[in-house]
Design a protein around this motif. Structure first.
Motif, mmCIF file in Angstrom:
data_model
loop_
_atom_site.group_PDB
_atom_site.id
_atom_site.type_symbol
_atom_site.label_atom_id
_atom_site.label_comp_id
_atom_site.label_asym_id
_atom_site.label_seq_id
_atom_site.Cartn_x
_atom_site.Cartn_y
_atom_site.Cartn_z
ATOM 1 N N ASN A 368 0.841 -1.194 0.000
ATOM 2 C CA ASN A 368 0.000 0.000 0.000
ATOM 3 C C ASN A 368 0.880 1.248 0.000
ATOM 4 O OD1 ASN A 368 0.941 0.279 2.654
ATOM 5 N ND2 ASN A 368 -0.922 -0.630 3.538
ATOM 6 N N GLU A 369 0.232 2.409 0.041
ATOM 7 C CA GLU A 369 0.980 3.659 -0.064
ATOM 8 C C GLU A 369 1.979 3.822 1.072
ATOM 9 O OE1 GLU A 369 0.114 8.422 -0.879
ATOM 10 O OE2 GLU A 369 -1.539 7.061 -0.394
ATOM 11 N N LYS A 370 1.606 3.393 2.248
ATOM 12 C CA LYS A 370 2.486 3.548 3.412
ATOM 13 C C LYS A 370 3.698 2.625 3.323
ATOM 14 C CE LYS A 370 2.436 3.249 8.474
ATOM 15 N NZ LYS A 370 1.586 2.963 9.676
ATOM 16 N N ASN A 371 3.491 1.411 2.818
ATOM 17 C CA ASN A 371 4.563 0.409 2.801
ATOM 18 C C ASN A 371 5.362 0.393 1.507
ATOM 19 O OD1 ASN A 371 3.938 -0.528 5.392
ATOM 20 N ND2 ASN A 371 2.359 -1.905 4.598
ATOM 21 N N CYS A 372 4.945 1.196 0.522
ATOM 22 C CA CYS A 372 5.641 1.208 -0.771
ATOM 23 C C CYS A 372 7.116 1.614 -0.624
ATOM 24 C CB CYS A 372 4.910 2.127 -1.750
ATOM 25 S SG CYS A 372 5.495 1.997 -3.469
ATOM 26 N N PRO A 373 7.452 2.692 0.147
ATOM 27 C CA PRO A 373 8.872 3.049 0.308
ATOM 28 C C PRO A 373 9.688 1.922 0.954
ATOM 29 C CG PRO A 373 7.441 4.821 1.081
ATOM 30 C CD PRO A 373 6.565 3.654 0.822
ATOM 31 N N LYS A 374 9.104 1.236 1.930
ATOM 32 C CA LYS A 374 9.813 0.152 2.611
ATOM 33 C C LYS A 374 10.064 -1.011 1.655
ATOM 34 C CE LYS A 374 9.604 -2.641 6.837
ATOM 35 N NZ LYS A 374 9.984 -3.906 6.195
ATOM 36 N N GLN A 375 9.104 -1.263 0.763
ATOM 37 C CA GLN A 375 9.254 -2.340 -0.207
ATOM 38 C C GLN A 375 10.485 -2.104 -1.080
ATOM 39 O OE1 GLN A 375 6.850 -4.692 -0.072
ATOM 40 N NE2 GLN A 375 7.394 -6.017 -1.790
ATOM 41 N N SER A 381 18.402 -3.834 -4.918
ATOM 42 C CA SER A 381 18.445 -3.564 -6.360
ATOM 43 C C SER A 381 17.392 -2.553 -6.795
ATOM 44 C CB SER A 381 18.253 -4.867 -7.140
ATOM 45 O OG SER A 381 16.969 -5.419 -6.869
ATOM 46 N N CYS A 382 16.521 -2.133 -5.880
ATOM 47 C CA CYS A 382 15.471 -1.166 -6.213
ATOM 48 C C CYS A 382 16.076 0.232 -6.303
ATOM 49 C CB CYS A 382 14.363 -1.203 -5.156
ATOM 50 S SG CYS A 382 13.002 -0.059 -5.476
ATOM 51 N N THR A 383 15.854 0.923 -7.427
ATOM 52 C CA THR A 383 16.452 2.244 -7.634
ATOM 53 C C THR A 383 15.448 3.386 -7.510
ATOM 54 O OG1 THR A 383 16.150 1.918 -10.021
ATOM 55 C CG2 THR A 383 18.324 1.416 -9.106
ATOM 56 N N ALA A 384 14.162 3.106 -7.541
ATOM 57 C CA ALA A 384 13.158 4.170 -7.422
ATOM 58 C C ALA A 384 11.792 3.547 -7.145
ATOM 59 C CB ALA A 384 13.104 5.006 -8.688
ATOM 60 N N TYR A 385 10.901 4.366 -6.612
ATOM 61 C CA TYR A 385 9.524 3.919 -6.430
ATOM 62 C C TYR A 385 8.588 5.105 -6.635
ATOM 63 C CZ TYR A 385 8.649 6.134 -1.876
ATOM 64 O OH TYR A 385 8.438 7.046 -0.880
ATOM 65 N N ALA A 386 7.322 4.798 -6.897
ATOM 66 C CA ALA A 386 6.273 5.813 -7.003
ATOM 67 C C ALA A 386 4.960 5.161 -6.619
ATOM 68 C CB ALA A 386 6.198 6.380 -8.416
ATOM 69 N N TYR A 387 4.014 5.989 -6.205
ATOM 70 C CA TYR A 387 2.704 5.453 -5.841
ATOM 71 C C TYR A 387 1.625 6.301 -6.503
ATOM 72 C CZ TYR A 387 -1.116 3.396 -3.191
ATOM 73 O OH TYR A 387 -2.279 2.732 -2.849
ATOM 74 N N ASP A 388 0.707 5.624 -7.157
ATOM 75 C CA ASP A 388 -0.445 6.292 -7.768
ATOM 76 C C ASP A 388 -1.698 5.540 -7.335
ATOM 77 O OD1 ASP A 388 -1.471 8.193 -10.123
ATOM 78 O OD2 ASP A 388 -2.456 6.243 -10.346
ATOM 79 N N ARG A 389 -2.728 6.257 -6.933
ATOM 80 C CA ARG A 389 -3.935 5.613 -6.411
ATOM 81 C C ARG A 389 -4.609 4.724 -7.443
ATOM 82 N NH1 ARG A 389 -6.882 10.310 -2.691
ATOM 83 N NH2 ARG A 389 -5.158 10.523 -1.180
ATOM 84 N N GLY A 390 -4.495 5.090 -8.710
ATOM 85 C CA GLY A 390 -5.119 4.273 -9.749
ATOM 86 C C GLY A 390 -4.341 3.019 -10.074
#
Length: 825
Positions: A368-375, A381-390
């Protein structure tokens, strides 16, 4: 006798049956082909309401008389083809036939039944059991006449270069193929070209355009309402629907069910969205993608972002630097950006980038939006993340490619950086946080001191803001020498808007509503409470212009009414705020089309000629026909706005000069304008007159004809004026024309317009024609035009160096900023 009678009856019945077979087409309607009613080259099929027509055609402007079977708009006078059958096998005569074959297929043959094209289906039906119907939505259907009219084949499942309403791109339910658009090879050759466009079933569906199977444009992922990062294409919000049913089908639908809309993949790889304008009887281009150089796929290379609002366009994202500084600074951005500090995995953090077109190849996470940064942070190996409600949580690993910033449909993107890099990024924020309270305390103390001083001196309470009244009083004084009292600018003559109304209309001057930036300041799109769209120009404190320019603009344009001048609706003067309110021009400015490799295709020669004539008529009104005699002094492509029908309107009168009735020439020590468009006598001596505007008009003519800026360097480092003069002397004037409009049928007219442009940019002012003479040259068959003399090449080296005194500052702009301030000799 009975036998003879029976024989006669059989003959009559056979005759009736034969006649009924020949008239079957007319019984069933003109929208169908049956086994007994094929169509020949001279015949066409018309859909029931006449929207679409099928038959044999030769592309417009083709020099080779080849015949193709295609579908085009039946009610549109301009041939607009949306589908072609025998695209690879044209017919070189008129013996072609479209018919139903013995095996039930729809076929195109010619000569002695030589097969050129077929629906190529294995149809287990008897002869005369299938028929074809052209539907009102442009779909051609092959149907089984026996098995409940089962649809065996339809053209919508075999799209070519056009997408029509109710048509699908993506995975086809019947054939399980990925349906794509394919461009024509050229505007006169319908054979398959180099470009394709379609929906890609990535983790999140995206629209792509390919050239020879290599991506050249990407829409960004679909979030249920819009493609994230798509340029300003409002149709994707109001008119399109993506049926995300895990089958990757993109359908195109409009609220208006007239079918007079389509999307076309052009031979040069651009997708045009067109709607039919019944008033002008022409197609209106609602949008083009890709529309800017930043839209090109991976324009800036890995870990770099493209922005039209920055110079240069490409910049490494935060935390990254160019791998090769020399190449990067030289404009070669294909070499990737690299991290300034390597990642440590543990202790890394994120830097936020706002309103971004997210990178390609996003991975899906159920977080979810709260846990996306932690994921992301838990995965080294993760270089970036973003969250969109849709969409939900999106993750990226490896290189980040094809990013754009400052987009209206963009979302926040979080880039992973080392902990030390994060400290560097936040240092400036911390400085601001520390400085702000100190400045706040100092400000409060200063205010208290001022109030105490006022109280001590027993000064009267401040009056209400009288800025507007004082401004209009100065306007009346300014115009008193030019007009009678009844014609002077009065406070009641021009509506005054409240600042809060304009702030609400523009969503508090939101960056998403920003239309552009000029010397006066930024311009924003807005909508008044009653629904009227407006353009609001807001004075920038950093601008070199101010009260005098605003007064000029209001004085000049408030009393002018002409179809080729932009209309001023009102102004706002409250405190330090200075705003002007104009009619909104949806097509924006001429330079946005003229100098864009993709959009300039919209400006065909006839449109460009009409624009040149319209600018002349607006300028003639300023010089001779209005109640004020006005010299514009900043005539250039960015100050020519275009309405819905691409009619030009002259704008930006902040630098205009009102002449007295007996004045023909004036002198100033404050030279204003834009280099590249300035006449030599004005730039060097401060002398300006009608002929100063004529010089700018000549530069505009040459830019409109060539599609190139005057500041652009041609061969031998020549600017546009010098290059045009060289071609004139070499007898190759027509080659100056933009290849988009170069056509033998317009050759003489193009040559004449270049001739007129060269007459307007002659070095000596008296040698230049007046605007009325220019209009006469344009609109009549005059052939004996005077020979032009050498133009004034005042833009050598890109910047003109002028002497300056202590009395004025030097602010120079070249071709794109509205204000230049230098001192004349």
């Amino acid at each position: 006798m009975v036998v003879l009678l029976n024989t006669h009856c059989h003959f009559v019945l056979l005759l009736l049956a034969t006649l009924s077979c020949f008239s079957l087409k007319f019984c069933l309607g003109e929208d169908r082909i049956t086994f007994l009613t094929p169509i020949k080259d001279s015949e066409t099929l018309l859909s029931r309401s006449g929207v679409f027509r099928l038959g044999f055609l030769t592309p417009v402007n083709s020099t080779v008389h080849l015949r193709y079977v295609g579908i085009w708009y039946g009610k549109v006078p301009v041939q607009t083809v949306v589908w072609v059958a025998n695209k690879d096998t044209p017919i070189n005569d008129t013996t072609g036939v479209v018919s139903i074959s013995n095996d039930g297929n729809l076929v195109v043959t010619h000569g002695r039944n030589l097969l050129l094209w077929s629906t190529n289906l294995t149809v287990p039906v008897a002869t005369n059991a299938t028929w074809v119907q052209l539907m009102d939505n442009g779909n051609l259907r092959l149907q089984d006449n026996i098995n409940n009219r089962e649809i065996l084949w339809e053209s919508f499942e075999h799209p070519y270069n056009s997408l029509l309403p109710r048509m699908n791109l993506g995975t086809d339910n019947r054939a399980r193929e990925n349906l794509k658009l394919t461009s024509w090879r050229s505007y006169v050759d319908p054979s398959p070209g180099n470009y394709t466009a379609g929906l890609v079933p990535f983790t999140f569906p995206e629209l792509l355009i390919w050239k020879s199977n290599v991506p050249v444009w990407r829409s960004g992922p679909w979030n249920g309402q819009v493609f994230i990062g798509l340029p300003d294409v409002p149709l994707f919000i109001d008119g399109f629907n993506l049926n995300n049913d895990n089958q990757g089908t993109l359908s195109m639908s409009f609220a208006n069910d007239s079918f007079m809309y389509h999307m076309n993949l052009d031979p040069n790889g651009a997708m045009y969205f067109r709607s039919w304008n019944t008033s002008t009887r022409a197609w209106t281009v609602d949008a083009i993608i890709p529309s800017t150089t930043c839209d090109v796929y991976n324009r800036c290379g890995p870990f770099a972002s493209c922005s039209l609002k920055e110079v240069p366009l490409c910049n490494c994202i935060k935390g990254f630097v160019p791998r090769n500084n020399i190449e990067w600074n030289g404009g070669s951005w294909s070499n990737e950006c690299v991290r300034r500090v390597p990642l440590q995995c543990k202790g890394d953090g994120f830097i936020k980038m706002q309103r971004m077109k997210v990178p390609a190849n996003a991975e899906q996470s159920l977080a979810n939006e709260k846990n996306c940064p932690k994921q992301c942070i838990d995965n080294c190996s993760c270089t970036a993340y973003a969250y969109d409600r849709g969409i939900g949580c999106m993750l990226w690993s490896g290189n980040l490619v094809d990013m754009q910033s400052s987009l209206w449909s963009g979302i926040d993107l979080y880039i992973r950086v080392a902990h030390s890099e994060l400290k560097t990024h936040t240092r400036s924020k911390r400085a601001i946080m520390i400085t702000a309270p100190v400045l706040g305390v100092a400000f409060v103390a200063a205010v208290c001191v001022i109030l105490a001083c006022r109280k001590f001196k027993k000064r009267p309470a401040p009056e209400k803001d009288r800025s507007a009244e004082l401004l209009f009083k100065k306007m009346e004084e300014l115009t008193s020498d030019n007009e009678s009292a009844s014609n002077q600018v009065k406070l009641k003559d021009l509506p005054l808007f409240e600042f809060k109304v304009l702030a609400t209309a523009t969503d508090s001057f939101s960056p998403g509503n920003k239309l552009g930036q000029g010397g006066f300041g930024p311009v924003y799109k807005g909508k008044l409470p009653e629904g009227q769209e407006i353009a609001v120009k807001r004075l920038s404190r950093a601008s070199g212009q101010g009260l005098e320019e605003l007064m000029n603009e209001v004085v000049v344009i408030s009393k002018l009414q002409h179809r080729n001048l932009v209309k001023l609706l009102g102004c706002c003067i409250e405190g330090e705020e200075r705003l002007l309110v104009y009619e909104y021009m949806p097509k924006k400015s001429l330079d946005a089309y003229l100098f864009d490799p993709l959009k300039q295709k919209i400006l065909d020669w006839r449109t460009r000629f009409n624009i040149m004539e319209g600018i002349c008529r607006g300028l003639l009104y300023l010089h001779r026909d209005s109640r004020l005699k006005i010299i514009h002094r900043d005539l250039k492509a960015s100050n020519i706005l275009l309405d819905d029908n691409l009619n030009p309107k002259i704008s930006d009168f902040g630098l205009a000069r009102v002449f007295r009735a007996n004045e023909d020439e004036a002198n100033t020590r404050r030279v204003v304008g834009t280099y590249g468009y300035m006449s030599p006598e004005y730039a060097m001596e401060g002398l300006f007159s009608e002929k100063s505007d004529v010089f700018s008009l000549g530069v505009l003519f040459l830019e409109i004809i060539s599609g190139r800026k005057n500041s652009h360097k041609e061969e031998n480092n020549l600017n546009l004026l010098a290059y045009a003069w060289k071609l004139w002397n070499d007898g190759e004037v027509a080659s100056l024309a933009d290849p988009v409009v170069l056509d033998e049928s317009f050759g003489k007219e193009i040559t004449k317009c270049v001739h007129i442009g060269l007459l307007c940019v002659q070095e000596i002012a008296n040698d230049r024609p007046s605007v009325s003479t220019v209009i006469g040259m344009l609109t009549t068959e005059i052939t004996n035009l005077p020979e032009p003399k050498q133009p004034a090449f005042i833009a050598r080296g890109g910047v003109y160096e002028a002497e300056c005194s202590d009395q004025s500052s030097q602010k120079v702009s070249i071709n794109d900023v509205s204000l230049s301030t230098v001192t004349g000799r």
